[in-house]
Design a protein around this motif. Structure first.
Motif, PDB file in Angstrom:
ATOM      1  N   SER A 197      -8.891  10.438   2.915  1.00 14.88           N
ATOM      2  CA  SER A 197      -7.886   9.948   3.848  1.00 14.88           C
ATOM      3  C   SER A 197      -8.447   8.817   4.690  1.00 14.88           C
ATOM      4  N   GLU A 198      -7.534   8.106   5.367  1.00 18.38           N
ATOM      5  CA  GLU A 198      -7.921   6.943   6.143  1.00 18.38           C
ATOM      6  C   GLU A 198      -8.833   7.300   7.312  1.00 18.38           C
ATOM      7  N   GLY A 199      -8.673   8.499   7.863  1.00 19.02           N
ATOM      8  CA  GLY A 199      -9.461   8.859   9.039  1.00 19.02           C
ATOM      9  C   GLY A 199     -10.589   9.828   8.761  1.00 19.02           C
ATOM     10  N   ARG A 200     -10.299  10.939   8.074  1.00 19.44           N
ATOM     11  CA  ARG A 200     -11.278  12.016   7.910  1.00 19.44           C
ATOM     12  C   ARG A 200     -12.076  11.931   6.623  1.00 19.44           C
ATOM     13  N   VAL A 246      -7.841   8.044 -10.974  1.00 19.55           N
ATOM     14  CA  VAL A 246      -8.004   7.923  -9.528  1.00 19.55           C
ATOM     15  C   VAL A 246      -7.220   9.054  -8.871  1.00 19.55           C
ATOM     16  N   ALA A 247      -7.872   9.786  -7.986  1.00 21.12           N
ATOM     17  CA  ALA A 247      -7.215  10.873  -7.251  1.00 21.12           C
ATOM     18  C   ALA A 247      -7.298  10.578  -5.759  1.00 21.12           C
ATOM     19  N   LEU A 248      -6.234  10.856  -5.044  1.00 21.85           N
ATOM     20  CA  LEU A 248      -6.177  10.604  -3.609  1.00 21.85           C
ATOM     21  C   LEU A 248      -6.179  11.926  -2.854  1.00 21.85           C
ATOM     22  N   ASP A 249      -7.031  12.018  -1.845  1.00 23.81           N
ATOM     23  CA  ASP A 249      -7.177  13.244  -1.062  1.00 23.81           C
ATOM     24  C   ASP A 249      -6.701  12.992   0.370  1.00 23.81           C
TER      25      ASP A 249
END
Length: 319
Positions: free
Chosen positions: A268-271, A168-171
């Motif tokens: 991300s949470e928004g974009r 899992v990778a987070l951006d």
């Protein structure tokens, strides 16, 4: 005399004529083509708003790096007890002098003693200072800086598991509560590790530790200097890169790649996903939702997708 071509210097040398020579070279047509919507001021190179945003980002990164290199304190009776129950690594339990002890204080002291964590009684004013005057209720738990794994360690863990790699990778996920919840879901559904970018991302703070319910101590969490470069490196090793996106090319019900060596990328949470990361993905997947619901929280969406991947792998005998 003006206009006298015989005057010295009056004849322009060949190849120095300015402007068009033969035709326009298509420049007129190109000049009429649309260039798309005007970017926001903070996204235009050289614009004062963009320079200000870039400076703020660099300052935030510097602050986060400095913060990540120093111990943190979990403040409050419930948070401290929850962290101790979840096996969050701690080096000291601070207890305010003359505290009104209740069941939570008693439990915190007992667990800390059983784990060999130092228990220090200090004046309330000193605990106020250590916690930056947070609502500590007389308890503070010191957590050491998190030790990140190397991205290669995640592949090693996956290889040793004997199952198809699932990473899992987070951006750009900046909320430490979301980060902790994603790590908890990743551990629950059989992922072999979590990758964070070095910039514009939440780190393993005390809040993330507590939200992960201690699973961060069991699941390797690595940090990449350049997320896109690392994803491309994993793709070269045979992993499929799948990004979670509201406008995905496939929905979760059609994710046939679930049983392959896989990297799931969360935006991300928004974009959502950044442009470069989206272009790196082999596919993007969406989660069908009822009308009127725009999106899911990043950690909730991660849990839904990881659960579906785990289900498909069980059905295919890949776990």
């Amino acid at each position: 005399m003006a206009g006298n071509s015989r005057r010295q210097g009056a004849i322009r040398k060949p190849g120095t004529k300015k402007g068009q020579v033969v035709g326009s070279g298509g420049q007129r047509r190109k000049g009429l083509e649309g260039k798309g919507p005007t970017p926001r001021a903070d996204q235009r190179p050289g614009h004062p708003a963009q320079r200000k945003a870039a400076a703020a980002s660099r300052a935030a990164d510097k602050k986060n790096k400095k913060k990540a290199d120093s111990p943190e304190l979990i403040a409050g009776r419930n948070p401290v007890v929850e962290a101790l129950r979840a096996d969050v690594p701690a080096t000291a339990l601070y207890v305010a002098l003359n505290i009104d002890a209740d069941d939570r204080v008693t439990e915190a002291v007992r667990i800390a003693a059983d784990k060999g964590i130092s228990i220090l009684e200090i004046p309330r004013e000193e605990l106020d200072r250590k916690t930056n005057r947070a609502m500590h209720q007389g308890l503070g738990l010191q957590v050491p800086p998190f030790e990140y794994a190397h991205p290669d360690d995640l592949m090693r863990v996956a290889a040793e598991s004997g199952t198809a790699p699932l990473l899992v990778a987070l951006d750009g996920v900046t909320d430490p509560r979301n980060l902790g919840a994603v790590i908890r879901s990743a551990a629950a559904f059989g992922a072999h590790g979590v990758l964070l970018p070095e910039r514009r991302s939440a780190g393993m703070t005390a809040v993330a530790w507590r939200t992960s319910a201690g699973t961060a101590a069991k699941l390797p969490v690595a940090m990449a200097t350049n997320l896109t470069r690392q994803l491309k490196a994993w793709a070269a090793e045979g992993l499929m890169i799948v990004g979670l996106d509201a406008d995905g090319s496939v929905d979760i019900d059609s994710l046939d790649l679930a049983t392959d060596p896989l990297v799931i990328v969360l935006g991300s949470e928004g974009r959502g996903l950044s442009r470069l990361v989206r272009e790196t993905c082999d596919a993007t997947v969406s989660i069908p939702m009822s009308a009127g619901v725009e999106s899911l929280n990043a950690s909730v969406a991660a849990g839904v997708l990881l659960a579906e991947v785990a289900r498909r792998r069980r059905a295919a005998g890949r776990v």
